[in-house]
Design a protein around this motif. Sequence first.
Motif, PDB file in Angstrom:
ATOM      1  N   GLU A 297     -19.510 -46.431 -40.584  1.00 31.72           N
ATOM      2  CA  GLU A 297     -19.806 -47.774 -41.074  1.00 31.72           C
ATOM      3  C   GLU A 297     -19.983 -47.785 -42.587  1.00 31.72           C
ATOM      4  O   GLU A 297     -19.638 -48.764 -43.254  1.00 31.72           O
ATOM      5  CB  GLU A 297     -21.076 -48.301 -40.404  1.00 31.72           C
ATOM      6  CG  GLU A 297     -20.915 -48.561 -38.908  1.00 31.72           C
ATOM      7  CD  GLU A 297     -22.235 -48.893 -38.237  1.00 31.72           C
ATOM      8  OE1 GLU A 297     -23.277 -48.806 -38.923  1.00 31.72           O
ATOM      9  OE2 GLU A 297     -22.233 -49.233 -37.044  1.00 31.72           O
ATOM     10  N   SER A 298     -20.522 -46.694 -43.159  1.00 31.93           N
ATOM     11  CA  SER A 298     -20.763 -46.623 -44.600  1.00 31.93           C
ATOM     12  C   SER A 298     -19.500 -46.311 -45.386  1.00 31.93           C
ATOM     13  O   SER A 298     -19.439 -46.568 -46.584  1.00 31.93           O
ATOM     14  CB  SER A 298     -21.829 -45.558 -44.898  1.00 31.93           C
ATOM     15  OG  SER A 298     -23.044 -45.848 -44.248  1.00 31.93           O
ATOM     16  N   SER A 299     -18.511 -45.739 -44.723  1.00 29.90           N
ATOM     17  CA  SER A 299     -17.262 -45.383 -45.392  1.00 29.90           C
ATOM     18  C   SER A 299     -16.251 -46.506 -45.256  1.00 29.90           C
ATOM     19  O   SER A 299     -15.875 -46.896 -44.145  1.00 29.90           O
ATOM     20  CB  SER A 299     -16.689 -44.096 -44.776  1.00 29.90           C
ATOM     21  OG  SER A 299     -15.344 -43.908 -45.165  1.00 29.90           O
ATOM     22  N   ALA A 300     -15.788 -47.022 -46.391  1.00 24.59           N
ATOM     23  CA  ALA A 300     -14.759 -48.061 -46.354  1.00 24.59           C
ATOM     24  C   ALA A 300     -13.464 -47.516 -45.764  1.00 24.59           C
ATOM     25  O   ALA A 300     -12.768 -48.202 -45.008  1.00 24.59           O
ATOM     26  CB  ALA A 300     -14.515 -48.597 -47.763  1.00 24.59           C
ATOM     27  N   VAL A 301     -13.136 -46.270 -46.089  1.00 20.79           N
ATOM     28  CA  VAL A 301     -11.902 -45.663 -45.579  1.00 20.79           C
ATOM     29  C   VAL A 301     -11.961 -45.538 -44.063  1.00 20.79           C
ATOM     30  O   VAL A 301     -11.015 -45.907 -43.346  1.00 20.79           O
ATOM     31  CB  VAL A 301     -11.664 -44.285 -46.218  1.00 20.79           C
ATOM     32  CG1 VAL A 301     -10.467 -43.594 -45.575  1.00 20.79           C
ATOM     33  CG2 VAL A 301     -11.428 -44.419 -47.717  1.00 20.79           C
ATOM     34  N   MET A 302     -13.077 -45.031 -43.526  1.00 20.68           N
ATOM     35  CA  MET A 302     -13.193 -44.880 -42.077  1.00 20.68           C
ATOM     36  C   MET A 302     -13.221 -46.224 -41.370  1.00 20.68           C
ATOM     37  O   MET A 302     -12.791 -46.341 -40.221  1.00 20.68           O
ATOM     38  CB  MET A 302     -14.446 -44.080 -41.729  1.00 20.68           C
ATOM     39  CG  MET A 302     -14.363 -42.614 -42.096  1.00 20.68           C
ATOM     40  SD  MET A 302     -15.839 -41.701 -41.547  1.00 20.68           S
ATOM     41  CE  MET A 302     -15.412 -40.029 -42.074  1.00 20.68           C
ATOM     42  N   SER A 303     -13.732 -47.251 -42.039  1.00 20.22           N
ATOM     43  CA  SER A 303     -13.781 -48.583 -41.440  1.00 20.22           C
ATOM     44  C   SER A 303     -12.395 -49.205 -41.323  1.00 20.22           C
ATOM     45  O   SER A 303     -12.145 -50.018 -40.424  1.00 20.22           O
ATOM     46  CB  SER A 303     -14.688 -49.503 -42.266  1.00 20.22           C
ATOM     47  OG  SER A 303     -16.013 -49.054 -42.259  1.00 20.22           O
ATOM     48  N   LEU A 304     -11.487 -48.835 -42.225  1.00 22.35           N
ATOM     49  CA  LEU A 304     -10.168 -49.465 -42.262  1.00 22.35           C
ATOM     50  C   LEU A 304      -9.062 -48.609 -41.640  1.00 22.35           C
ATOM     51  O   LEU A 304      -8.132 -49.137 -41.036  1.00 22.35           O
ATOM     52  CB  LEU A 304      -9.785 -49.779 -43.713  1.00 22.35           C
ATOM     53  CG  LEU A 304     -10.594 -50.884 -44.393  1.00 22.35           C
ATOM     54  CD1 LEU A 304     -10.321 -50.902 -45.900  1.00 22.35           C
ATOM     55  CD2 LEU A 304     -10.275 -52.242 -43.785  1.00 22.35           C
ATOM     56  N   ALA A 305      -9.149 -47.287 -41.789  1.00 23.32           N
ATOM     57  CA  ALA A 305      -8.094 -46.393 -41.294  1.00 23.32           C
ATOM     58  C   ALA A 305      -8.185 -46.226 -39.780  1.00 23.32           C
ATOM     59  O   ALA A 305      -9.181 -46.595 -39.148  1.00 23.32           O
ATOM     60  CB  ALA A 305      -8.189 -45.043 -41.991  1.00 23.32           C
ATOM     61  N   GLN A 306      -7.144 -45.640 -39.184  1.00 23.65           N
ATOM     62  CA  GLN A 306      -7.083 -45.446 -37.750  1.00 23.65           C
ATOM     63  C   GLN A 306      -7.731 -44.108 -37.375  1.00 23.65           C
ATOM     64  O   GLN A 306      -7.334 -43.065 -37.899  1.00 23.65           O
ATOM     65  CB  GLN A 306      -5.624 -45.444 -37.270  1.00 23.65           C
ATOM     66  CG  GLN A 306      -4.791 -46.601 -37.798  1.00 23.65           C
ATOM     67  CD  GLN A 306      -5.364 -47.949 -37.445  1.00 23.65           C
ATOM     68  OE1 GLN A 306      -5.583 -48.244 -36.273  1.00 23.65           O
ATOM     69  NE2 GLN A 306      -5.605 -48.777 -38.451  1.00 23.65           N
ATOM     70  N   PRO A 307      -8.736 -44.100 -36.481  1.00 28.37           N
ATOM     71  CA  PRO A 307      -9.377 -42.840 -36.096  1.00 28.37           C
ATOM     72  C   PRO A 307      -8.599 -42.105 -35.012  1.00 28.37           C
ATOM     73  O   PRO A 307      -8.006 -42.730 -34.121  1.00 28.37           O
ATOM     74  CB  PRO A 307     -10.742 -43.299 -35.569  1.00 28.37           C
ATOM     75  CG  PRO A 307     -10.479 -44.662 -35.011  1.00 28.37           C
ATOM     76  CD  PRO A 307      -9.390 -45.270 -35.883  1.00 28.37           C
ATOM     77  N   ILE A 308      -8.568 -40.782 -35.095  1.00 27.80           N
ATOM     78  CA  ILE A 308      -7.981 -39.962 -34.044  1.00 27.80           C
ATOM     79  C   ILE A 308      -8.918 -38.786 -33.781  1.00 27.80           C
ATOM     80  O   ILE A 308      -9.736 -38.427 -34.622  1.00 27.80           O
ATOM     81  CB  ILE A 308      -6.575 -39.448 -34.398  1.00 27.80           C
ATOM     82  CG1 ILE A 308      -6.638 -38.458 -35.585  1.00 27.80           C
ATOM     83  CG2 ILE A 308      -5.611 -40.583 -34.694  1.00 27.80           C
ATOM     84  CD1 ILE A 308      -5.325 -37.727 -35.823  1.00 27.80           C
ATOM     85  N   LYS A 309      -8.791 -38.181 -32.598  1.00 26.01           N
ATOM     86  CA  LYS A 309      -9.547 -36.976 -32.281  1.00 26.01           C
ATOM     87  C   LYS A 309      -8.810 -35.791 -32.881  1.00 26.01           C
ATOM     88  O   LYS A 309      -7.617 -35.609 -32.657  1.00 26.01           O
ATOM     89  CB  LYS A 309      -9.669 -36.811 -30.766  1.00 26.01           C
ATOM     90  CG  LYS A 309     -10.515 -35.617 -30.343  1.00 26.01           C
ATOM     91  CD  LYS A 309     -11.956 -35.765 -30.777  1.00 26.01           C
ATOM     92  CE  LYS A 309     -12.811 -34.591 -30.301  1.00 26.01           C
ATOM     93  NZ  LYS A 309     -14.210 -34.681 -30.751  1.00 26.01           N
ATOM     94  N   LEU A 310      -9.509 -34.982 -33.656  1.00 27.00           N
ATOM     95  CA  LEU A 310      -8.875 -33.896 -34.400  1.00 27.00           C
ATOM     96  C   LEU A 310      -9.271 -32.546 -33.810  1.00 27.00           C
ATOM     97  O   LEU A 310     -10.455 -32.184 -33.816  1.00 27.00           O
ATOM     98  CB  LEU A 310      -9.298 -33.973 -35.869  1.00 27.00           C
ATOM     99  CG  LEU A 310      -8.696 -32.959 -36.841  1.00 27.00           C
ATOM    100  CD1 LEU A 310      -7.181 -33.033 -36.840  1.00 27.00           C
ATOM    101  CD2 LEU A 310      -9.231 -33.198 -38.250  1.00 27.00           C
ATOM    102  N   PRO A 311      -8.311 -31.757 -33.288  1.00 21.85           N
ATOM    103  CA  PRO A 311      -8.625 -30.412 -32.803  1.00 21.85           C
ATOM    104  C   PRO A 311      -9.069 -29.512 -33.953  1.00 21.85           C
ATOM    105  O   PRO A 311      -8.724 -29.748 -35.116  1.00 21.85           O
ATOM    106  CB  PRO A 311      -7.296 -29.924 -32.210  1.00 21.85           C
ATOM    107  CG  PRO A 311      -6.479 -31.163 -31.998  1.00 21.85           C
ATOM    108  CD  PRO A 311      -6.906 -32.117 -33.074  1.00 21.85           C
ATOM    109  N   GLY A 312      -9.822 -28.480 -33.627  1.00 18.47           N
ATOM    110  CA  GLY A 312     -10.338 -27.590 -34.660  1.00 18.47           C
ATOM    111  C   GLY A 312      -9.264 -26.902 -35.468  1.00 18.47           C
ATOM    112  O   GLY A 312      -9.469 -26.562 -36.637  1.00 18.47           O
ATOM    113  N   LEU A 313      -8.092 -26.664 -34.863  1.00 17.83           N
ATOM    114  CA  LEU A 313      -6.995 -25.992 -35.567  1.00 17.83           C
ATOM    115  C   LEU A 313      -6.060 -26.984 -36.252  1.00 17.83           C
ATOM    116  O   LEU A 313      -5.050 -26.581 -36.827  1.00 17.83           O
ATOM    117  CB  LEU A 313      -6.202 -25.108 -34.592  1.00 17.83           C
ATOM    118  CG  LEU A 313      -6.985 -23.954 -33.953  1.00 17.83           C
ATOM    119  CD1 LEU A 313      -6.111 -23.192 -32.974  1.00 17.83           C
ATOM    120  CD2 LEU A 313      -7.537 -23.023 -35.025  1.00 17.83           C
ATOM    121  N   GLY A 314      -6.395 -28.268 -36.196  1.00 15.83           N
ATOM    122  CA  GLY A 314      -5.534 -29.276 -36.810  1.00 15.83           C
ATOM    123  C   GLY A 314      -4.536 -29.820 -35.812  1.00 15.83           C
ATOM    124  O   GLY A 314      -4.429 -29.353 -34.679  1.00 15.83           O
TER     125      GLY A 314
END
Length: 287
Positions: free
Chosen positions: A27-44
Amino acid sequence: MATDINRTTSIALPGEVSSEILQKTQESSAVMSLAQPIKLPGLGVTIPVITGDPEAAWVAETAKKPVKRGTLDTKIMQPYTLAVIVPFSNQFRRDVPALYKQLVSRLPLALAQKFDATVFGGVTAPGDNFDTLKTCTAQEIGTDAYAGLVAADADIADHNGILNGWVLSPKGKALLLNAVDGNKRPLFINNVAEGAVPMILGSRTLQSKGAYVSGTPNVVGFAGDWTQAMYGTVEGVQIAIADQATLQDGETTINLFQQNMFAVRAEIEVGFRCDTTVFNKLTKAAG
């Protein structure tokens, strides 16, 4: 910088605190609020990037339907560790709810501000597989704010994007609040009581200190097609607590045991990728 932070206290944070910190970071990050979230594996992970859309066509009855494939490219999204250590006095041990409140209010903002500042080019990227908007197309809005904003919209459209979000630094907000038409009427607010710029050219507007990058000229904001930006986190925010570590805060050394203090370390593994061609930065010459 800290050393010997593995010695933990008996304080047990409830599991929901980490989730709440992650939520408030987003919520505090403008980038995270606007960009699309994905689940990221530890190895990328390798993510597809759309570089061209399929095109429909009119066909006559019984004629063959056209086959038009979209074009894709790929990028590797790699997790990088973003961390902060916050020292507290031992008095917080007597008031655990106050500790939780401090954690939830202070740590997310620290993580969010650094993440935003990195994406916007004010801080060096942690690695090659982390995109930034440092070199995206610039539009000057210090002289004619409206013309500069329209130019950003047009440039993003020219690169097959649709502008759907703006991020203003506090200085960028002030600049737009001062923008007036020929009759001295504000262009971007309805009334003084609102004192905000919630929409620009029909698109959502957020604020972030990270959107200001000092330079020649200064960067005061960003615009873009945020459907073409993704961020990913591995396991949310990880929390560790120590009471016998030695911390190095700039030139100051803090001995937690000696000074009746303890420290909380928060870290997040996060990555960011985007198509930089569908983003513009908004600039204003110093002066």
